[in-house]
Write a protein that holds these residues in place. Structure first.
Motif, PDB file in Angstrom:
ATOM      1  N   SER A 287       0.852  -1.186   0.000  1.00  0.00           N
ATOM      2  CA  SER A 287       0.000   0.000   0.000  1.00  0.00           C
ATOM      3  C   SER A 287       0.887   1.233   0.000  1.00  0.00           C
ATOM      4  CB  SER A 287      -0.911   0.023   1.228  1.00  0.00           C
ATOM      5  OG  SER A 287      -1.589   1.251   1.303  1.00  0.00           O
TER       6      SER A 287
ATOM      7  N   HIS B 110       0.707   3.773   2.915  1.00  0.00           N
ATOM      8  CA  HIS B 110       1.397   3.574   4.185  1.00  0.00           C
ATOM      9  C   HIS B 110       2.821   4.092   4.075  1.00  0.00           C
ATOM     10  CE1 HIS B 110      -1.568   1.299   6.403  1.00  0.00           C
ATOM     11  NE2 HIS B 110      -1.808   0.567   5.324  1.00  0.00           N
TER      12      HIS B 110
ATOM     13  N   ARG C 280       6.565  -5.291   6.822  1.00  0.00           N
ATOM     14  CA  ARG C 280       5.240  -5.509   6.255  1.00  0.00           C
ATOM     15  C   ARG C 280       5.034  -6.940   5.764  1.00  0.00           C
ATOM     16  NH1 ARG C 280       2.000  -1.552   8.006  1.00  0.00           N
ATOM     17  NH2 ARG C 280       2.819   0.515   7.547  1.00  0.00           N
TER      18      ARG C 280
ATOM     19  N   ASP D 253      -5.290  -2.311  15.386  1.00  0.00           N
ATOM     20  CA  ASP D 253      -3.921  -1.987  15.000  1.00  0.00           C
ATOM     21  C   ASP D 253      -3.158  -3.299  14.877  1.00  0.00           C
ATOM     22  OD1 ASP D 253      -1.363  -1.143  14.628  1.00  0.00           O
ATOM     23  OD2 ASP D 253      -1.162  -0.125  16.567  1.00  0.00           O
TER      24      ASP D 253
ATOM     25  N   ARG E 271      -4.842  -4.861   6.564  1.00  0.00           N
ATOM     26  CA  ARG E 271      -4.175  -3.661   6.036  1.00  0.00           C
ATOM     27  C   ARG E 271      -4.698  -3.343   4.633  1.00  0.00           C
ATOM     28  NH1 ARG E 271       0.922  -5.792   8.324  1.00  0.00           N
ATOM     29  NH2 ARG E 271       1.488  -4.525  10.131  1.00  0.00           N
TER      30      ARG E 271
ATOM     31  N   THR F 235      -8.377  -2.104   4.863  1.00  0.00           N
ATOM     32  CA  THR F 235      -8.443  -0.747   5.421  1.00  0.00           C
ATOM     33  C   THR F 235      -8.118   0.292   4.351  1.00  0.00           C
ATOM     34  OG1 THR F 235      -7.853  -1.539   7.634  1.00  0.00           O
ATOM     35  CG2 THR F 235      -7.484   0.796   7.172  1.00  0.00           C
TER      36      THR F 235
END
Length: 458
Positions: A9, A12, A127, A156, A170, A173
């Motif tokens: 992503s 991020h 990640r 989280d 993730r 979102t």
């Protein structure tokens, strides 16, 4: 063996780079200062390439080497810059390996091994989520309960233990932010690993997470169709190998689509490089595609009569490797799951029967034997003892007659100067022609099923 999954992503920001201690001992370092309270180090195994063993530094030599005593008592002289410092791990290991003081190959492997033997399947490195296949349902089953799944929704990821759910969370979102008008892009999750590492299961787990969090308890028909593609593709595209009882023998890219309300609304499946050679031959101890064994084990008496099925041991394409069953797997039960999946994706009863008829036709083709035709022996013909197999294959593939199929397998047509000629094939060429037809039919059937399994296509 492990599988790595990572969500990409661009919205991020990558974590800030953290200063770490020097991983290598080095020729001018103060030994006691660099190793702290421990003087253990990692050194390359003297006999096994790619392996590391722990040892204890006993002296620094004038020639720039250090003396290391390994755990098994060996005395080794190593270049100082080839000796790697060890980490002192907490009882449960380190969940994110970015936090290791010394980051190098043996440090990563040691931490993964340390956690694995404490039943921690997942470990992060930034990640990326690395998973080690436990091959133990007692360990893996508690990891995928509905309660565990929902605990990662909206949480989280760093506040919970490492899990592939966090990778899917993730990505989802970011989809929510995109639909809310924030700067976010389409998400990609890459799953890679060796055969048997758990790639197929990891994809199914993430798809189940996305279906649940986007549609809730009342999954939409589209979401259900997306999920039912898994048993279908596994049946027709997976097989037992020497390393994996459920090895995917094709590559795939699954595009999952979400509507404006961030609900799963469609999917597009791209298939690459199906291993069609497996249809006609397997190594000893391996199996053909699951679909054949499931049909032979799970077909009803009426289905067996319609598809002209015999006992599994009679078919060359499935009996040549010496492996007919997988321990702990009931092929008849799996056949029922595949039939249900076919119904969910929208296949009619006639289409389902047609799929199974083609599988039976391929099995009948496997028993076609050829003999020399005529006195000169130049041509080939279906052996007299295989005429019933020929008739079965012709009927199941809707040929006009067994003679037409025999002619197609034993001759070839060529064009020269605008004229067509029929050329007879040798016995070996006719056998190759039979195998080529079986592979082509299976490949076309697989492609057709993939095309039909694309719900909500755009």
């Amino acid at each position: 063996q492990g599988v790595a999954a990572a969500a990409d992503s661009r919205a991020h920001r990558p974590p800030a780079r953290r200063e770490r201690g020097t991983a290598r001992l080095g020729p001018t370092m103060d030994l006691s200062q660099e190793t702290g309270t421990s003087d253990t180090v990692w050194v390359a195994h003297p006999d096994i390439d790619g392996e590391w063993v722990p040892g204890r530094v006993t002296a620094r030599n004038e020639d720039g080497t250090v003396s290391v005593e390994t755990e098994d008592g060996r005395q080794l002289a190593q270049k100082a810059d080839e000796v790697l410092l060890t980490n002192t791990l907490p009882e449960q290991g380190v969940e994110d390996m970015q936090k290791l003081n010394y980051l190098h190959e043996p440090a990563l492997l040691h931490n993964l091994s340390h956690r694995f033997f404490r039943d921690h399947v997942y470990t992060y490195t930034g990640r990326i989520c690395i998973s080690i296949n436990p091959f133990n349902w007692a360990v893996s089953t508690p990891l995928y309960t509905p309660e565990r799944l929902r605990s990662y929704r909206g949480a989280d990821p760093d506040s919970l233990p490492p899990h592939v759910y966090a990778i899917a969370e993730r990505a989802y979102t970011a989809i929510l932010r995109r639909n809310a008008g924030e700067a976010a892009e389409s998400q990609s999750v890459l799953v890679s690993g060796e055969s048997g590492a758990g790639k197929t299961e990891a994809v199914k787990i993430m798809m189940a997470f996305l279906a649940d969090v986007s549609c809730g308890a009342e999954k939409s028909q589209v979401a259900e169709r997306v999920m039912q593609t898994n048993p279908l593709l596994e049946s027709f595209g997976n097989a037992r190998t020497l390393r994996n009882d459920n090895s995917s023998r094709f590559g795939k890219f699954i595009e999952i689509q979400f509507d404006a309300q961030s609900r799963m609304c469609g999917a597009c499946i791209h298939i690459y490089l199906l291993e069609k050679t497996r249809v006609v031959g397997q190594a000893e101890g391996e199996r053909n595609y699951h679909s054949f064994y499931q049909l032979l084990a799970g077909a009803t008496e009426a289905e067996r009569a319609r598809a002209r099925l015999r006992d599994a041991q009679e078919y060359r394409y499935v009996n040549q490797s010496g492996c007919m069953a997988i321990e702990g797997v009931d092929d008849s039960v799996e056949h029922g799951r595949v039939r249900k999946a076919m119904e969910v994706i929208g296949l009619s009863g006639e289409e389902i029967d047609g799929c199974f008829d083609l599988l039976s036709a391929i099995l009948s083709l496997s028993n076609l034997a050829f003999a020399s035709a005529g006195d000169d022996g130049d041509g080939a013909a279906v052996d007299s003892g295989a005429q019933q197999w020929l008739a079965d294959a012709a009927a199941l593939t809707a040929c006009e007659g067994a003679e037409d199929l025999s002619s197609a397998l034993c001759t070839r047509r060529i064009c020269a100067r605008d004229e067509w000629y029929t050329v007879p094939l040798t016995v070996e060429q006719a056998a190759d022609s039979r195998d080529a037809l079986a592979k082509a039919v299976y490949g076309r059937l697989f492609d057709w099923l993939v095309a039909r399994a694309k719900p909500g296509r755009r």
